[in-house]
Write a protein that holds these residues in place. Sequence first.
Motif, PDB file in Angstrom:
ATOM      1  N   THR A   7      19.081  45.023  61.056  1.00 50.21           N
ATOM      2  CA  THR A   7      20.330  45.078  60.313  1.00 50.21           C
ATOM      3  C   THR A   7      20.608  43.682  59.760  1.00 50.21           C
ATOM      4  N   SER A   8      21.426  43.615  58.734  1.00 49.82           N
ATOM      5  CA  SER A   8      21.747  42.300  58.163  1.00 49.82           C
ATOM      6  C   SER A   8      22.510  41.443  59.177  1.00 49.82           C
ATOM      7  N   ASN A   9      23.233  42.069  60.096  1.00 54.29           N
ATOM      8  CA  ASN A   9      23.898  41.308  61.159  1.00 54.29           C
ATOM      9  C   ASN A   9      22.882  40.636  62.075  1.00 54.29           C
TER      10      ASN A   9
ATOM     11  N   LEU B 227      22.290  37.549  57.997  1.00 55.32           N
ATOM     12  CA  LEU B 227      22.293  37.554  56.536  1.00 55.32           C
ATOM     13  C   LEU B 227      23.727  37.837  56.094  1.00 55.32           C
TER      14      LEU B 227
ATOM     15  N   GLU C 159      24.199  36.200  49.990  1.00 50.35           N
ATOM     16  CA  GLU C 159      23.001  36.530  49.223  1.00 50.35           C
ATOM     17  C   GLU C 159      21.867  35.535  49.430  1.00 50.35           C
TER      18      GLU C 159
ATOM     19  N   LEU D 233      18.604  33.829  54.331  1.00 44.93           N
ATOM     20  CA  LEU D 233      18.044  34.170  55.631  1.00 44.93           C
ATOM     21  C   LEU D 233      17.782  32.874  56.385  1.00 44.93           C
TER      22      LEU D 233
ATOM     23  N   GLY E 203      14.905  46.361  56.340  1.00 45.13           N
ATOM     24  CA  GLY E 203      16.272  45.949  56.615  1.00 45.13           C
ATOM     25  C   GLY E 203      17.296  46.991  56.228  1.00 45.13           C
TER      26      GLY E 203
ATOM     27  N   ILE F 175      21.033  46.724  54.961  1.00 48.49           N
ATOM     28  CA  ILE F 175      21.912  45.689  54.430  1.00 48.49           C
ATOM     29  C   ILE F 175      23.338  46.215  54.324  1.00 48.49           C
ATOM     30  N   HIS F 176      24.270  45.498  54.957  1.00 51.13           N
ATOM     31  CA  HIS F 176      25.689  45.864  54.927  1.00 51.13           C
ATOM     32  C   HIS F 176      26.321  45.418  53.607  1.00 51.13           C
TER      33      HIS F 176
ATOM     34  N   LEU G 299      26.784  42.816  50.414  1.00 55.00           N
ATOM     35  CA  LEU G 299      25.510  42.229  49.997  1.00 55.00           C
ATOM     36  C   LEU G 299      24.724  43.218  49.145  1.00 55.00           C
TER      37      LEU G 299
ATOM     38  N   ALA H  83      14.225  47.375  51.901  1.00 56.78           N
ATOM     39  CA  ALA H  83      15.601  47.387  52.402  1.00 56.78           C
ATOM     40  C   ALA H  83      16.322  48.620  51.881  1.00 56.78           C
TER      41      ALA H  83
END
Length: 193
Positions: A84-86, A90, A93, A96, A114, A116-117, A120, A131
Motif C-alpha cells: 500500500t502507499s502507506n 508514499l 507524488e 519513494l 502497489g 495507491i491511496h 496520489l 499499481a
Amino acid sequence: MAGLRETPPPPPGAGHNNGPSMEAGRAWRVHCWTRARAARAEAKLPLPIVRMRIARAQELGLPYKTYASVRAVSGRDVAALLFTSNALRLFREGALPEDRRAALEAVRHCLLAGLIHPPLAVTAPEPLAQAARAPGLFHGWTETRDMIAAAHPRLPGPAVLLIGETALEETWAAAGRLAGYLEGAGYFGPETR
C-alpha cells in the motif's frame, strides 16, 4: 433372550462435560493419532527443500519464519508482493523514500505492485511494476475485492502477500483472498518507521 435388544445408555446429565471416551482402546487411538501427526509431510521436510525455501525467503526480503507461515497457510509460493502507499511511505507524488526503494530493489523473482491511496496519481514508482487505486472506506466488499485483483492481474490471490500499515488495509487481504497480510514494519523493519 437372543431376540432382546439392549437399550442405549441414557444421555449424559446436567453438568457432564462430554469429555473423552474412557472405553477400551482409547490409549491405542491416542497413540495412532500422535504418530500420524508426527509423520505429516510438513513435519519432516528434506534439508534441500528447507534450504531452497530459506533462499526464496531471502529473495523476497522476508524473514524465513514469516515466509514459511504464509506458505503453509496459502499452500503456494509468494509470487507477488502488494504494497500500500502507506507501507511505502508514499505521501506525495514520486517521493519513494530511499530506504524503501533499496529494500524493493533487492527483491528477486517476484512481481512488485502497489495500491495507491487518493489523492496520489495511480502510477507505479520505480521499482514497482504496476499499481492500482486503493479501495476506500465507502467501497463494498465486492468492489474492494475487484480493486485488489486489478493490482495483480493474472495471478491468483493466494500467491500475493499484502504489506500495509492500517487496520483497514489488513481487511483487504481477506477481501482479496490473498495469502496474508504483513505490516510494513515487519517487512521493512522497525528502524525504517
